[in-house]
Design a protein around this motif. Structure first.
Motif, PDB file in Angstrom:
ATOM      1  N   LEU A 103      43.170  36.632  47.279  1.00  0.00           N
ATOM      2  CA  LEU A 103      43.654  37.544  46.239  1.00  0.00           C
ATOM      3  C   LEU A 103      44.171  38.844  46.845  1.00  0.00           C
ATOM      4  CD1 LEU A 103      43.942  38.147  43.212  1.00  0.00           C
ATOM      5  CD2 LEU A 103      41.617  39.049  43.245  1.00  0.00           C
ATOM      6  N   LEU A 114      38.513  35.945  47.257  1.00  0.00           N
ATOM      7  CA  LEU A 114      38.817  37.377  47.289  1.00  0.00           C
ATOM      8  C   LEU A 114      39.814  37.693  48.398  1.00  0.00           C
ATOM      9  CD1 LEU A 114      35.401  39.177  46.644  1.00  0.00           C
ATOM     10  CD2 LEU A 114      37.349  38.959  45.108  1.00  0.00           C
ATOM     11  N   THR A 128      47.519  49.059  41.922  1.00  0.00           N
ATOM     12  CA  THR A 128      47.208  47.698  42.362  1.00  0.00           C
ATOM     13  C   THR A 128      45.882  47.671  43.116  1.00  0.00           C
ATOM     14  OG1 THR A 128      49.574  47.249  42.550  1.00  0.00           O
ATOM     15  CG2 THR A 128      48.070  45.709  43.631  1.00  0.00           C
ATOM     16  N   ALA A 185      38.621  47.027  40.953  1.00  0.00           N
ATOM     17  CA  ALA A 185      37.940  46.765  39.675  1.00  0.00           C
ATOM     18  C   ALA A 185      37.664  45.271  39.505  1.00  0.00           C
ATOM     19  CB  ALA A 185      38.785  47.286  38.513  1.00  0.00           C
ATOM     20  N   SER A 186      38.645  44.442  39.908  1.00  0.00           N
ATOM     21  CA  SER A 186      38.466  42.992  39.790  1.00  0.00           C
ATOM     22  C   SER A 186      37.311  42.519  40.657  1.00  0.00           C
ATOM     23  CB  SER A 186      39.757  42.269  40.185  1.00  0.00           C
ATOM     24  OG  SER A 186      40.822  42.659  39.356  1.00  0.00           O
ATOM     25  N   ILE A 187      37.285  43.036  41.911  1.00  0.00           N
ATOM     26  CA  ILE A 187      36.195  42.647  42.807  1.00  0.00           C
ATOM     27  C   ILE A 187      34.847  43.071  42.220  1.00  0.00           C
ATOM     28  CG2 ILE A 187      35.168  43.087  45.070  1.00  0.00           C
ATOM     29  CD1 ILE A 187      38.012  43.311  46.187  1.00  0.00           C
ATOM     30  N   SER A 188      34.801  44.301  41.676  1.00  0.00           N
ATOM     31  CA  SER A 188      33.544  44.798  41.095  1.00  0.00           C
ATOM     32  C   SER A 188      33.103  43.941  39.920  1.00  0.00           C
ATOM     33  CB  SER A 188      33.717  46.257  40.650  1.00  0.00           C
ATOM     34  OG  SER A 188      34.078  47.081  41.730  1.00  0.00           O
ATOM     35  N   VAL A 189      34.082  43.623  39.044  1.00  0.00           N
ATOM     36  CA  VAL A 189      33.742  42.823  37.858  1.00  0.00           C
ATOM     37  C   VAL A 189      33.293  41.423  38.264  1.00  0.00           C
ATOM     38  CG1 VAL A 189      34.683  41.736  35.784  1.00  0.00           C
ATOM     39  CG2 VAL A 189      35.223  44.115  36.301  1.00  0.00           C
ATOM     40  N   PHE A 190      34.071  40.795  39.176  1.00  0.00           N
ATOM     41  CA  PHE A 190      33.713  39.442  39.609  1.00  0.00           C
ATOM     42  C   PHE A 190      32.356  39.429  40.313  1.00  0.00           C
ATOM     43  CE2 PHE A 190      38.477  38.378  39.855  1.00  0.00           C
ATOM     44  CZ  PHE A 190      38.469  37.996  38.521  1.00  0.00           C
ATOM     45  N   LEU A 206      43.185  48.173  40.648  1.00  0.00           N
ATOM     46  CA  LEU A 206      42.982  46.934  39.894  1.00  0.00           C
ATOM     47  C   LEU A 206      42.222  45.916  40.729  1.00  0.00           C
ATOM     48  CD1 LEU A 206      43.566  45.276  37.348  1.00  0.00           C
ATOM     49  CD2 LEU A 206      45.721  44.564  38.391  1.00  0.00           C
ATOM     50  N   LEU A 207      42.571  45.837  42.025  1.00  0.00           N
ATOM     51  CA  LEU A 207      41.887  44.907  42.924  1.00  0.00           C
ATOM     52  C   LEU A 207      40.413  45.280  43.057  1.00  0.00           C
ATOM     53  CD1 LEU A 207      41.929  42.586  44.945  1.00  0.00           C
ATOM     54  CD2 LEU A 207      42.646  44.222  46.706  1.00  0.00           C
TER      55      LEU A 207
END
Length: 667
Positions: free
Chosen positions: A302, A299, A21, A27-32, A24-25
């Motif tokens: 999230l 963020l 998790t 990675a999500s922050i990096s992608v966003f 994933l968080l």
């Protein structure tokens, strides 16, 4: 460093739900974040391109207006010089005309008539001025900008020669114009607090005023006699080379600006439009800052939601793992539904708990069934082994790239025993070298489960070196938990020998050994789809019927064999065929006019050499040649056939007499 790495690996491990998790968080922050910066970059680039495009349009409009201004004033001076009263040379009349012209054209700051000696009507001597010299040569002239000694304002002088009725230069009319109109034109395109356009002369001196006077005063801008110089700036240096365009660069104040530039051909000036980059991008950066704050708030929300969700998952998962460990150790007493931590778990985990219990209960019942099935498999394996051992078809098993089993028929087929095969570096050693890559590819694709065909034909090499043609049918199976390839092999060597013989017979003429008409038509069809150069030679044995009638068909057959020898060549590019009773054809790939002539000469030479031998038959051949592209093969064939008949008709009488003489000599 090692301790830190282990700690981070534990926090971000994808093998645990919390770690996954967090990963994933992250990675999500990096992608966003990446998308946010890409969005910002695209918005800045879009704004930049929009401003630069508008600047280019502004420059085009201003350049057109300025060029019209120059053409208009130059035309006014020229019109004045072409007045009939001006051509008459009456100074008093010219003075009155000048006064009238000046009243009607207020932009002209000074206007005067200059005689051929360089004297104005008020007595000033301008004979050393370039505009006067050009006027005496009969040319109109426009000066660069210069500054009035009285007002220190920029002006331009236009001049035009005056011709009398005989076409002789009798003087020059010249007028200087202030740049008031041009300056007002530049001011019309001011916008914001820094956006403006201005004119620069060929020396880089600004000839229209700038409203950025405070910057000029405080920044120590380079100037000439109090006038601003933009020499060395990107826009000026590009325009002075005759280039037009737009770009972001540093202006004469040292500020980053959006700028557009263009050269004006006459009088070699440059027009430049600029606005500070900071002024244009400030609203965009403000909006992006607000968007960034919203993004950070999202963020935070999230992170909170994911953390709360992780806590609801961890406890029931750990309980489920503990239950699974007990089942694995044989403690089946725990296999019953208990709510416990699952009461507050997500509904999916509750379903998982029930499914696990159901699965464990079925597993216990399945174990007994597996024992029974295992006994049946042992019995089936014994039957299968007996069948394979006595099979008339070769059988082999390939596991991990190695042969693990050969039945007796397979050993007989390749000449190796199973023990000898184990000593080989690879099973490919008894596969023909030309087929090894193919077999290896098929085996790999079969192991990967990606293959369209299940059977193929290859060649084996027997231990004694004999080549064997075989047909292989493959399938996959599981042996000791590993994926294996089962190969069933049939020796088809005898069939291949018959196929080869039949193929030879289908494409060769029995009487001459040459290719037959079927092969000829096959090659013709191939040529028709090619754009390569081809050549066709049609040959016809002359007087074959007379030879057959007088000497019998066995003699005619001998004559045909002699003809076949004459047209045969040891060259893969030349295909010799018999296409009829007495008709032959040569098909030549990549033909040239030179090698076609050489072939004809060689055939003729062979025929002549044959006839010189004692006891030879009267061999005469009519020959027709043609050359062209493959896709025009029908036309090439027709032309060669026509050429052959033309050759036959030309020599018909002569050859007929020689053959008859030969036959009479036999009597």
């Amino acid at each position: 460093m090692t301790t830190f790495y282990k700690k981070m690996n534990g926090l971000l491990s994808y093998n645990t739900i919390p770690g996954f998790t967090r990963l994933l968080l992250l990675a999500s922050i990096s992608v966003f974040t990446l998308f946010f910066f890409i969005f910002v970059s695209r918005e800045v680039e879009t704004t930049r391109n929009y401003i630069l495009k508008n600047f280019e349009q502004t420059i085009k409009i201003q350049r057109s207006m300025i060029e019209d201004w120059f053409n208009n004033h130059a035309g006014q001076i020229k019109t004045f010089s072409e007045l009939q009263s001006t051509k008459d040379g009456d100074v008093e009349v010219i003075k009155k005309n000048i006064e009238t012209f000046s009243r009607n054209n207020s932009e002209f700051w000074w206007l005067s008539f200059i005689d051929v000696n360089g004297l104005t009507y008020d007595g000033a001597n301008v004979s050393d001025r370039e505009y006067f010299k050009q006027g005496l040569l009969g040319s109109s002239y426009t000066t660069d900008v210069f500054y009035s000694r009285v007002t220190n304002t920029p002006v331009i002088l236009f001049s035009s020669p005056i011709f009398d009725r005989g076409g002789n230069v009798i003087g020059v009319v010249a007028g200087s114009v202030k740049l008031t109109t041009i300056s007002k034109t530049m001011e019309q395109f001011q916008f914001g607090s820094t956006g403006e356009s201005y004119l620069v002369d060929r020396n880089g001196i600004m000839v229209t005023p700038t409203r950025l006077t405070s910057d000029v005063a405080t920044r120590g801008i380079p100037n000439t006699n109090g006038r601003i110089s933009v020499k060395g700036t990107y826009g000026f240096e590009q325009a002075i080379q005759g280039k037009s365009g737009s770009e972001v660069y540093t202006d004469f104040r040292g500020q980053r600006v959006f700028g557009a530039f263009s050269a004006i051909g006459n009088p070699n000036w440059t027009i430049i439009a600029e606005v500070d980059e900071a002024e244009i991008l400030a609203p965009l950066y403000k909006n992006l800052s607000i968007l960034g704050l919203v993004y950070l708030a999202l963020l935070v929300i999230l992170v909170y939601l994911i953390t709360a969700f992780t806590q609801r998952i961890n406890r029931p998962v750990f309980d489920l793992v503990a239950m699974a460990n007990k089942v694995e150790s044989g403690d089946y007493g725990v296999v019953s539904y208990q709510e416990g931590s699952f009461s507050k778990a997500p509904q999916e985990l509750q379903y998982l708990n029930k499914a696990f219990i159901s699965m464990a209960q079925k597993l216990i019942a399945t174990i007994d069934e597996l024992n029974q099935v295992n006994n049946l498999l042992i019995e089936a394996e014994d039957k299968f082994r007996s069948l394979v051992e006595n099979s008339l078809v070769g059988v082999s098993f390939l596991v991990d790239g190695k042969i693990t089993y050969l039945n007796p028929k397979m050993e007989e087929m390749i000449g190796y025993t199973m023990e000898e095969v184990k000593q080989l570096s690879s099973f490919l050693e008894y596969v023909h070298p030309d087929d090894r890559e193919f077999v290896l590819d098929k085996a790999q694709r079969r192991m990967d489960g990606d293959i369209g065909h299940y059977s193929y034909e290859i060649r084996f090499v027997h231990k004694d070196g004999t080549i064997i043609d075989v047909y292989i049918l493959t399938s996959t199976c599981i042996i000791n938990g590993k994926k294996a390839i089962l190969g069933s092999v049939i020796d088809i060597s005898e069939r291949k020998r018959w196929e080869s013989k039949l193929e030879y017979m289908s494409y060769h003429d029995a009487g001459t050994g040459l290719y037959n008409r079927a092969y000829f038509e096959l090659q013709i069809n191939q040529m028709a789809t090619s754009d390569r150069d081809i050549g066709i030679i049609i040959c016809d044995v002359d007087k074959l019927k007379q030879i057959n009638d007088f000497l019998g068909h066995h003699t005619g057959d001998a004559l045909l064999k002699a003809a076949a020898q004459a047209i045969s060549f040891n060259d893969r590019q030349i295909i010799s065929t018999r296409i009829g009773g007495d008709e032959f054809a040569l098909l030549v790939w990549d033909a040239t006019e030179e090698n076609m002539n050489t072939l004809r000469e060689d055939i003729t030479a062979k025929i002549q050499a044959y006839r010189r031998n004692k006891g030879s038959l009267p061999l005469y051949i009519s020959i027709g040649c043609s050359l062209g592209k493959g896709f025009r093969v029908s036309e090439v064939l027709r032309q060669a056939d026509d050429a052959m008949y033309q050759d036959k008709n030309t020599n018909r009488t002569k050859i007929g007499e020689r053959v008859m003489k030969y036959l009479e000599g036999l009597d």
